[in-house]
Design a protein around this motif. Sequence first.
Motif, PDB file in Angstrom:
ATOM      1  N   GLY A   1     -18.031 -69.475 137.336  1.00 24.48           N
ATOM      2  CA  GLY A   1     -17.194 -69.821 138.460  1.00 24.48           C
ATOM      3  C   GLY A   1     -16.066 -70.448 138.390  1.00 24.48           C
ATOM      4  N   LEU A   2     -15.507 -70.084 136.284  1.00 22.69           N
ATOM      5  CA  LEU A   2     -14.167 -70.699 136.938  1.00 22.69           C
ATOM      6  C   LEU A   2     -13.273 -69.793 137.462  1.00 22.69           C
ATOM      7  N   ASP A   3     -12.493 -70.520 138.266  1.00 26.85           N
ATOM      8  CA  ASP A   3     -11.015 -70.055 138.422  1.00 26.85           C
ATOM      9  C   ASP A   3     -10.000 -69.434 137.570  1.00 26.85           C
TER      10      ASP A   3
ATOM     11  N   MET B   1     -17.214 -63.669 131.761  1.00 26.24           N
ATOM     12  CA  MET B   1     -17.555 -64.870 131.900  1.00 26.24           C
ATOM     13  C   MET B   1     -17.177 -65.452 132.615  1.00 26.24           C
ATOM     14  N   MET B   2     -15.614 -66.132 133.644  1.00 23.74           N
ATOM     15  CA  MET B   2     -15.349 -66.160 133.317  1.00 23.74           C
ATOM     16  C   MET B   2     -16.018 -66.434 135.629  1.00 23.74           C
ATOM     17  N   ALA B   3     -16.156 -65.474 135.336  1.00 21.89           N
ATOM     18  CA  ALA B   3     -16.947 -65.110 136.812  1.00 21.89           C
ATOM     19  C   ALA B   3     -18.192 -65.165 136.651  1.00 21.89           C
TER      20      ALA B   3
ATOM     21  N   LEU C   1      -5.667 -62.531 133.497  1.00 18.64           N
ATOM     22  CA  LEU C   1      -6.970 -62.724 133.491  1.00 18.64           C
ATOM     23  C   LEU C   1      -7.331 -63.263 134.846  1.00 18.64           C
ATOM     24  N   THR C   2      -8.043 -62.324 135.210  1.00 17.30           N
ATOM     25  CA  THR C   2      -8.908 -62.778 136.509  1.00 17.30           C
ATOM     26  C   THR C   2      -9.624 -63.559 136.485  1.00 17.30           C
ATOM     27  N   GLY C   3      -9.950 -64.540 137.513  1.00 22.07           N
ATOM     28  CA  GLY C   3     -10.575 -65.298 138.172  1.00 22.07           C
ATOM     29  C   GLY C   3     -11.759 -65.739 138.321  1.00 22.07           C
TER      30      GLY C   3
END
Length: 266
Positions: free
Chosen positions: A264-266, A259-261, A24-26
């Motif tokens: 702002g979740l790394d 959602m992570m993007a 998964l890409t943060g």
Amino acid sequence: MSVLVVIPARYASTRYPGKPLVPLTGANGDKRSLVERSWLAAKAVTGVDRVVVATDDDRIHDAAQAFGAEVVMTSVDCVNGTERCAEAHEVLGGGYDIVVNLQGDAPLTPHWFVEDLVAGLRDNPDAEIATPVLRCDGAALNSLLADRKAGRVGGTTAVFGADHGALYFSKEVIPYTAATYATDDETPVFHHVGVYAYRPDALASYPEWKVGPLEQLEGLEQLRFMENGRKVLCTEVEARERQFWELNNPEDVPKIEAMMAEMGLD
């Protein structure tokens, strides 16, 4: 009270083989596996004495050790995460007051979901298992309905009584509602968050019970507790503007990465 967090991770998933190792890409572009992101979510929880990954697969074992996790090897005969948690607790010698099952497909689980869950079980001595529920807004409900319309099994929903004792869990969207909701509207539907906190006696009994008809039909492990007369506490948690989704199907990967993007979740 001592708290053990177990992250059950199985390679041979029926719906998504190899899911724990899916990258998964943060928000910063770093790729981390699903199991590593779930482990990081567990490590962020306060009041926890120990975090372990429980698996039956050498590939997951090696990957988890490489990013610094403690790993417990469990049997290939465990049919679900609860059975794997029970075995892991036994392999570790037991002795914990609460065992938390932070399933390896929920990397977006905020730390306060688990903290509130543990507090709920501590404060309700008649409950033997607790699990979080999150009220759906219109956007989340529409996503659940879209999955079912497309023939996919997405999130699970829960209904519970005035004492927050669970009445039922389903992969269908329950309760039925004919209303149409805007994105930010509150709805009467609660999304079940795939985390559990168990008292050790109930957890140890679980593998000894036969799979009941409801668990078999729905494919939901928590129904085994209910089919054996054990009280399941639904602890309502708040999103606090955080988005939540579980990785159940390959189609969920871009959704979770988006959602992570956005958060702002790394």
